[in-house]
Design a protein around this motif. Structure first.
Motif, PDB file in Angstrom:
ATOM      1  N   PRO A 105       1.101  -1.253   0.081  1.00 11.84           N
ATOM      2  CA  PRO A 105       0.112  -0.132  -0.132  1.00 11.84           C
ATOM      3  C   PRO A 105       0.728   1.261   0.134  1.00 11.84           C
ATOM      4  O   PRO A 105       0.417   2.285  -0.464  1.00 11.84           O
ATOM      5  CB  PRO A 105      -0.960  -0.049   1.259  1.00 11.84           C
ATOM      6  CG  PRO A 105      -0.115  -1.112   2.072  1.00 11.84           C
ATOM      7  CD  PRO A 105       0.722  -1.994   1.121  1.00 11.84           C
ATOM      8  N   ASP A 131       2.192  -5.466   3.417  1.00 10.38           N
ATOM      9  CA  ASP A 131       3.262  -4.864   2.956  1.00 10.38           C
ATOM     10  C   ASP A 131       4.258  -5.634   3.740  1.00 10.38           C
ATOM     11  O   ASP A 131       4.200  -6.091   4.986  1.00 10.38           O
ATOM     12  CB  ASP A 131       3.480  -3.423   3.574  1.00 10.38           C
ATOM     13  CG  ASP A 131       4.240  -2.448   2.321  1.00 10.38           C
ATOM     14  OD1 ASP A 131       3.626  -1.887   1.549  1.00 10.38           O
ATOM     15  OD2 ASP A 131       5.557  -2.679   2.706  1.00 10.38           O
ATOM     16  N   ILE A 132       5.497  -5.615   3.099  1.00  7.92           N
ATOM     17  CA  ILE A 132       6.944  -6.101   3.724  1.00  7.92           C
ATOM     18  C   ILE A 132       7.636  -5.348   4.577  1.00  7.92           C
ATOM     19  O   ILE A 132       8.305  -5.813   5.549  1.00  7.92           O
ATOM     20  CB  ILE A 132       7.770  -6.444   2.291  1.00  7.92           C
ATOM     21  CG1 ILE A 132       8.920  -7.640   2.770  1.00  7.92           C
ATOM     22  CG2 ILE A 132       8.548  -5.123   1.864  1.00  7.92           C
ATOM     23  CD1 ILE A 132       9.531  -7.997   1.270  1.00  7.92           C
ATOM     24  N   ILE A 136       6.500   1.142   6.509  1.00  8.91           N
ATOM     25  CA  ILE A 136       5.378   1.680   5.639  1.00  8.91           C
ATOM     26  C   ILE A 136       4.032   1.186   6.203  1.00  8.91           C
ATOM     27  O   ILE A 136       3.074   1.951   6.029  1.00  8.91           O
ATOM     28  CB  ILE A 136       5.809   0.794   4.445  1.00  8.91           C
ATOM     29  CG1 ILE A 136       6.745   1.167   3.712  1.00  8.91           C
ATOM     30  CG2 ILE A 136       4.464   0.986   3.505  1.00  8.91           C
ATOM     31  CD1 ILE A 136       6.633   2.600   2.897  1.00  8.91           C
ATOM     32  N   GLY A 160       3.819  -8.902   5.635  1.00 12.38           N
ATOM     33  CA  GLY A 160       4.115 -10.089   4.820  1.00 12.38           C
ATOM     34  C   GLY A 160       4.647  -9.821   3.444  1.00 12.38           C
ATOM     35  O   GLY A 160       4.566  -8.741   3.078  1.00 12.38           O
ATOM     36  N   ALA A 191      -0.480  -1.234  -7.009  1.00 13.89           N
ATOM     37  CA  ALA A 191      -0.471   0.189  -7.687  1.00 13.89           C
ATOM     38  C   ALA A 191       0.904   0.704  -7.528  1.00 13.89           C
ATOM     39  O   ALA A 191       1.811   0.252  -6.707  1.00 13.89           O
ATOM     40  CB  ALA A 191      -1.531   1.018  -6.861  1.00 13.89           C
TER      41      ALA A 191
HETATM   42  C1  LIG Z   1       6.402   1.346  -5.532  1.00 12.34           C
HETATM   43  S1  LIG Z   1       5.921   1.201  -3.760  1.00 12.34           S
HETATM   44  C2  LIG Z   1       4.226   1.746  -4.244  1.00 12.34           C
HETATM   45  C3  LIG Z   1       3.298   2.190  -2.869  1.00 12.34           C
HETATM   46  C4  LIG Z   1       1.674   2.234  -3.178  1.00 12.34           C
HETATM   47  N1  LIG Z   1       0.987   1.149  -3.835  1.00 12.34           N
HETATM   48  C5  LIG Z   1       1.751   3.456  -4.391  1.00 12.34           C
HETATM   49  O1  LIG Z   1       1.217   3.158  -5.359  1.00 12.34           O
HETATM   50  O2  LIG Z   1       2.160   4.487  -4.072  1.00 12.34           O
HETATM   51  C6  LIG Z   1       5.912  -0.384  -3.474  1.00 12.34           C
HETATM   52  C7  LIG Z   1       5.166  -0.844  -1.966  1.00 12.34           C
HETATM   53  O3  LIG Z   1       5.072  -2.123  -2.138  1.00 12.34           O
HETATM   54  C8  LIG Z   1       5.785  -2.905  -1.007  1.00 12.34           C
HETATM   55  N2  LIG Z   1       6.472  -4.011  -1.336  1.00 12.34           N
HETATM   56  C9  LIG Z   1       7.298  -4.422  -2.016  1.00 12.34           C
HETATM   57  N3  LIG Z   1       7.841  -5.498  -2.195  1.00 12.34           N
HETATM   58  C10 LIG Z   1       6.726  -6.400  -1.105  1.00 12.34           C
HETATM   59  C11 LIG Z   1       6.593  -7.498  -1.317  1.00 12.34           C
HETATM   60  N4  LIG Z   1       7.125  -8.633  -1.516  1.00 12.34           N
HETATM   61  N5  LIG Z   1       5.467  -7.938  -0.279  1.00 12.34           N
HETATM   62  C12 LIG Z   1       4.666  -6.993   0.261  1.00 12.34           C
HETATM   63  N6  LIG Z   1       5.049  -5.639  -0.029  1.00 12.34           N
HETATM   64  C13 LIG Z   1       5.946  -5.214  -0.794  1.00 12.34           C
HETATM   65  C14 LIG Z   1       6.612  -1.757  -0.378  1.00 12.34           C
HETATM   66  O4  LIG Z   1       7.109  -1.967   0.827  1.00 12.34           O
HETATM   67  C15 LIG Z   1       6.089  -0.460  -0.735  1.00 12.34           C
HETATM   68  O5  LIG Z   1       5.270   0.052   0.162  1.00 12.34           O
END
Ligand SMILES: C[S@@+](CC[C@H](N)C(=O)[O-])C[C@H]1O[C@@H](n2cnc3c(N)ncnc32)[C@H](O)[C@@H]1O
Length: 241
Positions: A105, A131-132, A136, A160, A191
């Motif tokens: 998110p 989210d990982i 965040i 996760g 997104a």
């Molecule tokens: C590019 S950001 C995008 C955030 C948001 N969706 C936006 O559009 O502004 C990527 C997000 O995905 C999370 N993320 C990246 N890899 C992940 C994974 N394997 N599992 C869960 N969350 C992950 C990151 O911590 C970050 O919050």
């Protein structure tokens, strides 16, 4: 020629580096293995792991525009998902409530306008994010609390990794029917170009689609949505099933 190449290769120097001790607090043993593996095979730090620890600070800082003139540009009501909320809602049968499952998110900015739209029409049955990054998730939670103080019980934030078995845990949780008994439609949101954080985006997309049910709708956006550099044609697109 072969001799030139050989002398270029022999000029490469290797340095052993040790991470700061914070590194081992930020990353789990499995993540450390993934980092080592990625450095070995691609000479890259895995991008998706840059959001943990201090890496989240950039996202927090981005929430507070230092120049107030930029504030309208960061409005929740200008994201692509918000602008097309009505069309997205039309993908769900008219009596069905909607549940959002947000994969990564971030600040939640892309979806807050959509959440508002669904709440205003009494169509939101729940929002769950995975989210990982714990940092965040904290930021996401603060933002949701500020924007929707009366709806805290609808928001569930889980830590996760959606590229592995955690996704099934998040997606197969009970499907509680809406007020009038209709099954909720699930909008699975990926997104902001999150897909391109991964070395193998196709593999991640396959995994997500494999775990989703036939009734789920995937909302995929491939860039961080600031609302300022969106090509004009994006404002006129129609949403297909
Ligand atoms: C590019 S950001 C995008 C955030 C948001 N969706 C936006 O559009 O502004 C990527 C997000 O995905 C999370 N993320 C990246 N890899 C992940 C994974 N394997 N599992 C869960 N969350 C992950 C990151 O911590 C970050 O919050």
């Amino acid at each position: 020629m072969a001799g030139d190449l050989l002398s270029a290769v022999t000029c490469v120097q290797q340095h052993a580096v040790s991470p700061h001790e914070d590194f081992y607090c930020t990353y789990s043993a499995t993540q450390v293995d993934a980092i080592v593996d990625s450095l070995n095979h691609r000479a890259e730090f895995p991008y998706e792991l840059t959001y943990l620890g201090d890496g989240s600070e950039m996202w927090r800082a981005g929430e507070v525009p230092s120049n107030p003139e930029l504030a309208p540009m960061l409005s929740d009501f200008d994201t692509i998902l918000t602008c097309h909320a009505e069309q997205l809602l039309a993908l769900a049968p008219s009596s069905s409530p909607v549940r959002i499952v947000d994969l990564g998110p971030g600040t939640t900015r892309p979806v807050r306008g959509l959440i508002r739209h669904l709440l205003d029409r009494s169509r939101l049955t729940g929002y769950r994010a995975i989210d990982i990054s714990a940092e965040i998730l904290e930021l996401a939670s603060e933002n949701l609390r500020v924007d929707f103080p009366a709806h805290a019980e609808r928001f569930e934030l889980c830590r996760g990794d959606f590229t592995g078995p955690d996704l099934a845990r998040v997606l197969t949780a009970e499907r509680t029917p809406g007020h009038d008994g209709a099954d909720p439609v699930r909008f699975v949101v990926l997104a902001g170009g999150t897909l391109y954080n991964f070395a193998e985006p196709t593999q991640v997309l396959r995994h997500v689609c494999h775990v989703m049910s036939d009734h789920d709708v995937l909302l995929l956006t491939l860039r961080i949505d600031t609302g300022v550099d969106r090509p004009p044609f994006m404002d006129q697109v129609s949403v297909g099933g």
